[in-house]
Design a protein around this motif. Structure first.
Motif, short mmCIF file in Angstrom:
data_model
loop_
_atom_site.label_atom_id
_atom_site.label_comp_id
_atom_site.label_asym_id
_atom_site.label_seq_id
_atom_site.Cartn_x
_atom_site.Cartn_y
_atom_site.Cartn_z
N ARG A 122 1.23 -1.04 -0.54
CA ARG A 122 -0.16 -0.11 0.07
C ARG A 122 0.67 1.32 0.02
NH1 ARG A 122 -4.60 -0.12 3.80
NH2 ARG A 122 -5.56 -1.49 1.79
N LEU A 123 0.52 1.96 -1.02
CA LEU A 123 1.50 2.76 -0.99
C LEU A 123 0.65 4.34 -1.20
CD1 LEU A 123 4.05 1.53 -3.83
CD2 LEU A 123 4.60 1.95 -1.03
N ALA A 124 0.86 4.97 -0.64
CA ALA A 124 -0.03 6.49 -0.93
C ALA A 124 -1.22 6.40 -1.03
CB ALA A 124 0.45 7.22 -1.84
N GLY A 125 -1.99 4.94 0.17
CA GLY A 125 -3.92 5.13 -0.36
C GLY A 125 -4.22 4.26 -1.57
N THR A 126 -3.25 3.11 -2.39
CA THR A 126 -3.16 2.91 -3.31
C THR A 126 -2.33 1.28 -3.34
OG1 THR A 126 -3.86 4.89 -4.77
CG2 THR A 126 -3.21 2.43 -5.38
N ASP A 127 -3.64 0.30 -3.04
CA ASP A 127 -2.39 -0.93 -3.15
C ASP A 127 -2.20 -1.14 -4.71
OD1 ASP A 127 -3.47 -1.51 -0.36
OD2 ASP A 127 -5.48 -2.03 -1.21
N TYR A 128 -0.94 -2.06 -4.42
CA TYR A 128 -0.18 -1.99 -5.50
C TYR A 128 0.40 -3.26 -5.69
CZ TYR A 128 0.79 2.64 -6.94
OH TYR A 128 0.45 3.69 -7.19
N LEU A 129 0.26 -4.72 -6.67
CA LEU A 129 0.23 -6.14 -6.52
C LEU A 129 1.74 -5.94 -7.29
CD1 LEU A 129 -2.47 -7.29 -8.81
CD2 LEU A 129 -2.08 -6.78 -6.27
N VAL A 130 2.27 -6.40 -5.74
CA VAL A 130 3.89 -6.62 -6.27
C VAL A 130 4.14 -8.37 -6.89
CG1 VAL A 130 6.10 -7.25 -5.97
CG2 VAL A 130 4.56 -5.20 -4.59
N VAL A 131 4.62 -8.19 -8.45
CA VAL A 131 4.56 -9.31 -9.49
C VAL A 131 5.32 -9.96 -10.02
CG1 VAL A 131 3.27 -10.17 -12.10
CG2 VAL A 131 2.70 -8.21 -10.59
N ASP A 132 5.75 -11.07 -9.57
CA ASP A 132 6.46 -11.77 -10.01
C ASP A 132 6.78 -12.40 -11.60
OD1 ASP A 132 8.84 -11.51 -8.38
OD2 ASP A 132 7.99 -13.84 -7.07
N THR A 133 7.71 -11.53 -12.47
CA THR A 133 7.82 -11.60 -13.82
C THR A 133 7.60 -13.27 -14.42
OG1 THR A 133 8.21 -8.82 -14.44
CG2 THR A 133 8.17 -10.43 -16.28
N ALA A 143 11.45 -6.89 -17.06
CA ALA A 143 12.14 -6.25 -15.50
C ALA A 143 11.90 -7.86 -14.42
CB ALA A 143 11.00 -5.02 -14.57
N LYS A 144 12.35 -8.07 -13.45
CA LYS A 144 12.29 -9.36 -13.45
C LYS A 144 10.55 -9.62 -11.79
CE LYS A 144 16.69 -10.89 -12.26
NZ LYS A 144 18.17 -10.81 -11.47
N SER A 145 10.31 -8.44 -11.51
CA SER A 145 9.07 -7.68 -10.65
C SER A 145 7.98 -5.76 -11.32
CB SER A 145 8.41 -8.03 -9.25
OG SER A 145 9.70 -7.30 -9.15
N PHE A 146 7.75 -6.10 -11.48
CA PHE A 146 6.64 -5.16 -11.31
C PHE A 146 5.62 -4.52 -10.81
CE2 PHE A 146 4.38 -7.71 -14.88
CZ PHE A 146 3.54 -7.27 -14.62
N LEU A 147 4.77 -3.41 -10.82
CA LEU A 147 4.51 -3.27 -9.29
C LEU A 147 2.98 -2.73 -11.34
CD1 LEU A 147 5.74 -1.34 -6.98
CD2 LEU A 147 5.10 -3.18 -7.05
N ILE A 148 1.37 -3.62 -10.57
CA ILE A 148 -0.13 -2.98 -11.22
C ILE A 148 -0.80 -2.36 -9.80
CG2 ILE A 148 -2.02 -3.83 -12.38
CD1 ILE A 148 -0.30 -6.14 -12.60
N PRO A 149 -1.25 -0.87 -10.20
CA PRO A 149 -1.83 -0.89 -9.25
C PRO A 149 -3.38 -1.44 -9.03
CG PRO A 149 -1.50 1.20 -10.94
CD PRO A 149 -1.11 -0.68 -11.04
N TYR A 150 -3.80 -1.38 -7.59
CA TYR A 150 -4.86 -2.79 -7.89
C TYR A 150 -6.43 -1.64 -8.15
CZ TYR A 150 -8.66 -6.18 -6.93
OH TYR A 150 -9.61 -6.88 -6.68
#
Length: 177
Positions: A122-133, A143-150
């Motif tokens: 949770r960053l600045a009130g938004t949940d982000y999925l941490v995805v292992d690519t 990239a080995k991993s990336f973030l998707i805003p939920y």
């Protein structure tokens, strides 16, 4: 531990507030209603029972912790519940999920598998999925991993039975990562 009895972190105890044993409570849950008088949570400092919780101030007081010295011993401890207890105490609306239900799902953009949800931040009130690519995409230079805003713009559908999270536009996020 049997399934359903796994410990789920729901809060982290912060610094003391005042002299009577109040503590900051940093929520790791979207369900503040579970922090009510008499609720019992597991911690690495033993089970803790809530005496009072003030959501407006973000403070909690535990039974048997009546002064600042006793409260200081709880600083930085995590409060845990079980999946079973959490599901009983917290009622989800349609299209709402517990974090532990999302973690581990395979992520697709259309028919293309992008990876698997490793964790949620949770960053600045938004949940982000941490995805292992996906390994095949990493071999191609992704990239080995990336973030998707939920948020609705990127999350299309969650299918817990299939273990799949369908996105729209997440491949572009990966490409830009």
């Amino acid at each position: 531990m049997a399934r359903g009895h796994e410990k789920i972190p729901v809060a982290r105890i912060g610094k003391t507030v005042g002299l009577r044993g109040d503590l900051r409570l940093n929520l790791l849950s979207d369900f503040p209603e579970q922090f009510k008088k008499g609720a019992v949570f597991m911690s690495d400092r033993g089970d803790l029972t809530i005496e009072s919780y003030n959501p407006a101030r973000g403070t909690v007081r535990f039974e048997g912790v009546g002064d600042i010295d006793a409260a200081k011993r709880l600083t930085n401890a995590y409060l845990y519940t079980t999946k079973e207890a959490g599901e009983k105490a917290c009622h989800l609306g349609e299209g709402e999920y517990f974090w532990y239900q999302i973690i581990g799902l395979e992520v697709f953009d259309g028919d293309k598998r992008l990876g698997r949800v490793k964790e949620i931040e949770r960053l600045a009130g938004t949940d982000y999925l941490v995805v292992d690519t996906d390994a095949a995409l990493v071999q191609k230079g992704a990239a080995k991993s990336f973030l998707i805003p939920y948020i609705d713009r990127y999350i299309d559908r969650v299918d817990l039975e299939a273990g799949r999270l369908s996105t729209k536009g997440a491949e572009a996020i990966l490409d830009a990562s």
